[in-house]
Design a protein around this motif. Structure first.
Motif, short mmCIF file in Angstrom:
data_model
loop_
_atom_site.label_atom_id
_atom_site.label_comp_id
_atom_site.label_asym_id
_atom_site.label_seq_id
_atom_site.Cartn_x
_atom_site.Cartn_y
_atom_site.Cartn_z
N GLN A 190 23.66 -9.12 -18.38
CA GLN A 190 24.75 -8.57 -17.58
C GLN A 190 25.26 -9.61 -16.58
N SER B 159 16.55 -7.67 -9.90
CA SER B 159 16.46 -8.09 -11.30
C SER B 159 15.61 -9.35 -11.41
N THR C 148 29.55 -9.32 -19.94
CA THR C 148 28.21 -9.10 -20.49
C THR C 148 28.12 -9.86 -21.80
N TYR D 198 20.79 -5.04 -14.14
CA TYR D 198 22.16 -5.22 -13.66
C TYR D 198 22.07 -5.77 -12.24
N SER E 75 21.17 2.17 -9.96
CA SER E 75 20.75 0.78 -10.12
C SER E 75 19.86 0.66 -11.34
N ASP E 76 19.74 -0.53 -11.81
CA ASP E 76 18.96 -0.82 -13.01
C ASP E 76 18.57 -2.27 -12.86
N ASP F 123 28.76 -8.34 -9.44
CA ASP F 123 28.86 -8.85 -10.80
C ASP F 123 29.36 -10.29 -10.84
N SER G 86 26.11 -3.61 -8.90
CA SER G 86 27.02 -3.83 -10.04
C SER G 86 27.85 -2.59 -10.33
N THR H 197 23.32 -11.65 -13.41
CA THR H 197 21.87 -11.46 -13.52
C THR H 197 21.22 -12.64 -14.24
N LEU I 272 28.80 -1.96 -13.25
CA LEU I 272 28.60 -1.68 -14.67
C LEU I 272 27.38 -0.81 -14.95
N VAL I 273 26.58 -0.54 -13.89
CA VAL I 273 25.36 0.24 -14.11
C VAL I 273 25.73 1.59 -14.70
N SER J 177 17.14 2.21 -19.82
CA SER J 177 17.23 0.85 -19.28
C SER J 177 16.38 -0.05 -20.17
#
Lengths: 577, 249
Positions: free
Chosen positions: A519, A368, A490, A407, A403-404, A343, A411, A522, A413-414, A425
């Motif tokens: 985020q 990302s 964020t 993000y 994961s996303d 992050d 991260s 990213t 924060l996912v 997402s």
């Protein structure tokens, strides 16, 4: 509002070419009772939140706003496409509404869906000045429902907005009560070993950054439609009905993860624009975003709408039930999120020397980048239908934890669904009806989201609003905005007046939004068809970030011939300004 | 300027029947508070306490600062005092007024004046200092003082907070003073003058606005300064039990 609304209704019944409705709003000092505390605040028509404003697509609305405060006020119609001088941002759209004055907004309603309105003056919005907007479409909607409810969230804090800002400036961690403790150090030692834990603490201490810096403001009570968890706002249903829930996050600072244990949610709309339906167990709503979901409770039982803050420092709760007074279990808050080095990867000027011990998960941010940042012009041969049909859900649980693509890889924060199911997402959002033809952007503008937590300064490209020149766009161009988040927070970026087409890699099916969350660590792209002449606000929608400088004025130069008159010349020939 | 936004105008004219309701709005320039530097203020008592020493000395002590200003420039008033309760006299009383500007991501520079008006001779100093957050979360405040008579000294304060929980906080402080010349009249010898170390365990009772604490403080004089104190018949080392509160508003 009633008598005026009647006229509005009458005009609906008249076989007129154009609908017109007139509405009244007063801006008042109100008492806000959260169940945990009672606080003086600001509301509309004597209440906070204000009323649900119900408009119809194609209608011309006239809204008389009377300021009963002893300070200036304003109303911004969040997400509405309208003439810039009706957008309600003091200093950009208009001078504001003086105490005792009535200002009349007039604009045509050119869209449908769920939106909201709020004051754009000082910290009146965190102090309670917000309400919701529901616009009925001209045509049929592509989904069916038997009932609908607005579910408007906020993070009501016992302190006034002014006081919160001042406290943050004095001590940036004033409200953070999830900081790492001695106890966490020892539990990390037993989990990860002493050396790893020490080097992790040294790496973060070297940067003077906190892993716990997920939410700036703790200590709020989450409200749904003005009701705290103990007051339990309840929406009534009959089993088997389809219920449309119009979620609006009107928080000053708080992202919420929303679920209704026992019910599937079908997301049908985001930020007022219909999306291709996607079934989820849970979704994260950024500050200022809206999501419409359809649920179909089949059983004669109560269901809890549970909205946990992203940093798990608080929650909002409401109930769907066959009758008033029924309740379902309220889940426990999950463990607070912790940022990871991934992050931090966007951080400029980071002292890499002090980071030898850390996990370089950040190096691998290409997911990302690759997803939203790819150069679509080079991909003409690719079968785009494959692209949009891609199952992004399958990307949610990788080997190395969740994961996303929106993000940073690795991260902290996912989000994951509490029941292990599907978490929405951005990559799942596909426009139902693209508003614009897909075309190459005419240029790209890079906006680095920057800040300094220790000084609580927030900025764009390192420059605060007070020192910044406006961003100049040309009417008719299609601008590609590149957001590079160099902070550890964020940021929900909101461009007024024109749509933000979020690049999720779905080309013409990219979703159309008004607020785009970026985020930490990213890069996110969005495109805007520059079709709103005039000048507009463009800012992070976290109230205290915007006030600290993460804000810009956008000037759209030129316009259709008729509007091309020199806008810097004021109309002196009558009319109301 | 009825040509402005004719599309909108037409629909309005058609519907509402207001003839010139829609007029050009000037692209106004932003003169609201948002476009101005954010001005803020704060008051903090890092220490506001009663001290009881190992030789039965009783002191009332504070160490506070108040600021007003913007990100780019702040005016800061720093005040610290030790009031001897029995003798009803200020052992120390220092007031500083400084201007403060950022010089790096985590540090500010300060310049101003310091007035010492305890029981006994007064002193006025010019102050130059830096304050900020050092790596690993040490709050540091380092200052250089030059008196009207040309006596110079340096002082460094450091503080570290250990979070037992998010409300129970142990803070460790160290203040050290070094003099580059002797100022015998006020009992300051050349070299390391004195240190004050403290450990305070606090509980955040009301936000971070009121945090009562208990702790221990150790004061020691060194070298020539210690000799001067002894010559005066005073001690060179004190242990204190302290009780007080951190206050911020």
């Amino acid at each position: 509002m009633k008598p005026r609304f009647l006229t509005g209704l009458l005009s609906l019944l008249m076989p007129a070419m154009v609908l017109a409705g007139e509405y009244d709003l007063t801006v008042d000092r109100v008492k806000i009772d959260t169940g945990d505390f009672v606080k003086e605040g600001i509301g509309y028509n004597g209440k906070s939140p204000g009323p649900v404003m119900r408009f119809k697509e194609g209608e011309n609305v006239k809204i008389n706003v009377t300021n009963n405060l002893d300070e200036m006020t304003s109303i911004h119609w969040h997400g509405l496409i309208l003439p810039f001088d009706q957008d309600g941002v003091p200093g950009i759209s208009f001078p504001g509404i003086k105490p005792g004055e009535t200002f009349t907004y007039e604009f045509p309603i050119q869209q449908a869906g769920t939106y909201w309105f709020h004051s754009h003056s000082g910290f009146q919005e965190p102090d309670g000045a917000y309400g919701s907007i529901v616009i009925e479409p001209e045509g049929r909607e592509p989904f069916r429902y038997d009932r609908e409810y607005v579910v408007q969230l906020t993070d009501k804090h016992p302190h006034s907005g002014d006081r919160i800002m001042r406290n943050l400036k004095m001590m940036p961690d004033y409200y953070n009560r999830e900081q790492q403790t001695v106890g966490e150090f020892f539990s990390d030692v037993s989990k990860n070993g002493l050396m790893n834990t020490v080097s992790d603490r040294m790496a973060w201490g070297g940067m003077r950054m906190m892993k716990a810096d997920v939410e700036d403001i703790h200590g709020f009570t989450g409200l749904i439609n003005g009701k705290g968890p103990s007051q339990n706002w309840t929406g009534i249903f009959e089993p088997g009905e389809r219920i449309r829930l119009r979620f609006i996050n009107s928080s000053a600072m708080t992202y919420f993860d929303i679920r209704i244990p026992g019910l599937d949610m079908t997301v049908v709309q985001a930020d007022g624009n219909n999306v291709q339906p996607v079934s989820v167990d849970e979704f994260r709503i950024g500050v200022a975003e809206t999501y419409d979901v359809i649920v179909r409770p089949k059983d004669e039982q109560a269901y809890t709408i549970f909205a946990e803050s992203m940093g798990r420092s608080g929650y909002a709760r409401a109930t769907l039930a066959p009758e008033e007074g029924m309740e379902a279990a309220v889940p426990q808050l999950r463990e607070p999120a912790r940022l990871t080095m991934a992050d931090m990867s966007g951080m400029a000027g980071m002292d890499h020397g002090s980071m030898s011990g850390m996990d370089h998960g950040n190096m691998d941010m290409n997911s990302s980048e690759g997803m939203s940042g790819m150069d679509h012009s080079n991909m003409e041969d690719m079968d785009h239908s494959d692209m949009s049909g891609m199952d992004h859900g399958s990307m949610v649980m990788g080997k190395e934890g969740p994961s996303d693509p929106f993000y940073a890889k690795g991260s902290g924060l996912v989000p994951t669904a509490a029941n292990g199911g599907k978490f929405l997402s951005y990559a799942d959002l596909k426009a139902q009806d693209p508003l614009y033809e897909d075309r190459e952007p005419t240029r790209e503008i890079e906006l680095r989201l920057t800040g300094n937590m220790e000084r609580y300064t927030w900025s764009i490209n390192g420059v605060k609003y007070e020192d910044a020149d406006p961003i100049r766009l040309k009417y008719g161009e299609r601008v590609r905005f590149k957001f590079v988040n160099e902070t550890m927070m964020t940021h929900p970026m909101h461009l007024h007046g024109m749509w933000s087409i979020l690049d999720v890699g779905a080309d013409q099916w990219n979703p159309i939004k008004h607020t785009v969350s970026v985020q930490p660590g990213t890069t996110v792209y969005m495109e805007t068809e520059v079709d709103g002449p005039g000048q507009w606000a463009f800012h992070c929608h976290l109230s205290y970030h915007a006030a600290a400088g993460m804000f810009r004025k956008v000037i759209v130069e030129g316009g259709p011939e008729s509007t091309q008159a020199k806008t810097d010349v004021i109309a002196k020939d009558g009319g109301e300004v | 300027m009825s040509c402005i936004r004719s599309i909108v105008a037409v629909s309005f004219l058609a519907s509402i029947g207001v003839s010139t309701a829609v007029t050009a709005q000037e692209m106004i320039s932003d003169t609201t508070a948002r476009k101005q530097p954010l001005t803020t203020w704060g008051v903090q008592f890092e220490e506001f306490e009663y001290r009881y020493s190992d030789d039965d000395e009783e002191l009332g002590v504070w160490n506070a600062d108040a600021f007003y200003g913007t990100d780019d420039f702040k005016v800061r008033l720093l005040t610290t005092g030790e009031y001897e309760i029995e003798e009803q006299a200020y052992e120390t009383l220092e007031n500083q007024l400084v201007g403060q500007i950022p010089i790096s991501k985590f540090f500010d520079a300060k310049a101003g004046v310091r007035f010492d008006t305890p029981e006994g001779p007064d002193r006025t100093y010019a102050v130059l200092g830096v304050a900020g957050l050092a790596p690993q979360w040490f709050e540091v405040d380092a200052n250089l003082y030059v008196s009207k008579d040309g006596d110079s000294s340096a002082e460094i304060d450091a503080e570290y907070e250990l979070l037992f929980t998010n409300y129970w906080i142990l803070s460790a402080t160290l203040d050290a003073t070094v003099a580059f010349s002797e100022d015998e009249e006020i009992g300051v010898g050349k070299g390391l003058v004195s240190t004050e170390t403290g450990l305070r365990l606090s509980y955040d009772l009301i936000d971070r606005a009121f945090s009562p604490y208990v702790g221990v403080v150790h004061e020691r004089k060194y070298g020539d300064t210690a000799d001067l104190a002894k010559a005066e018949g005073g001690g060179t080392e004190d242990w204190f039990a302290v009780i007080g509160a951190r206050i911020a508003f």
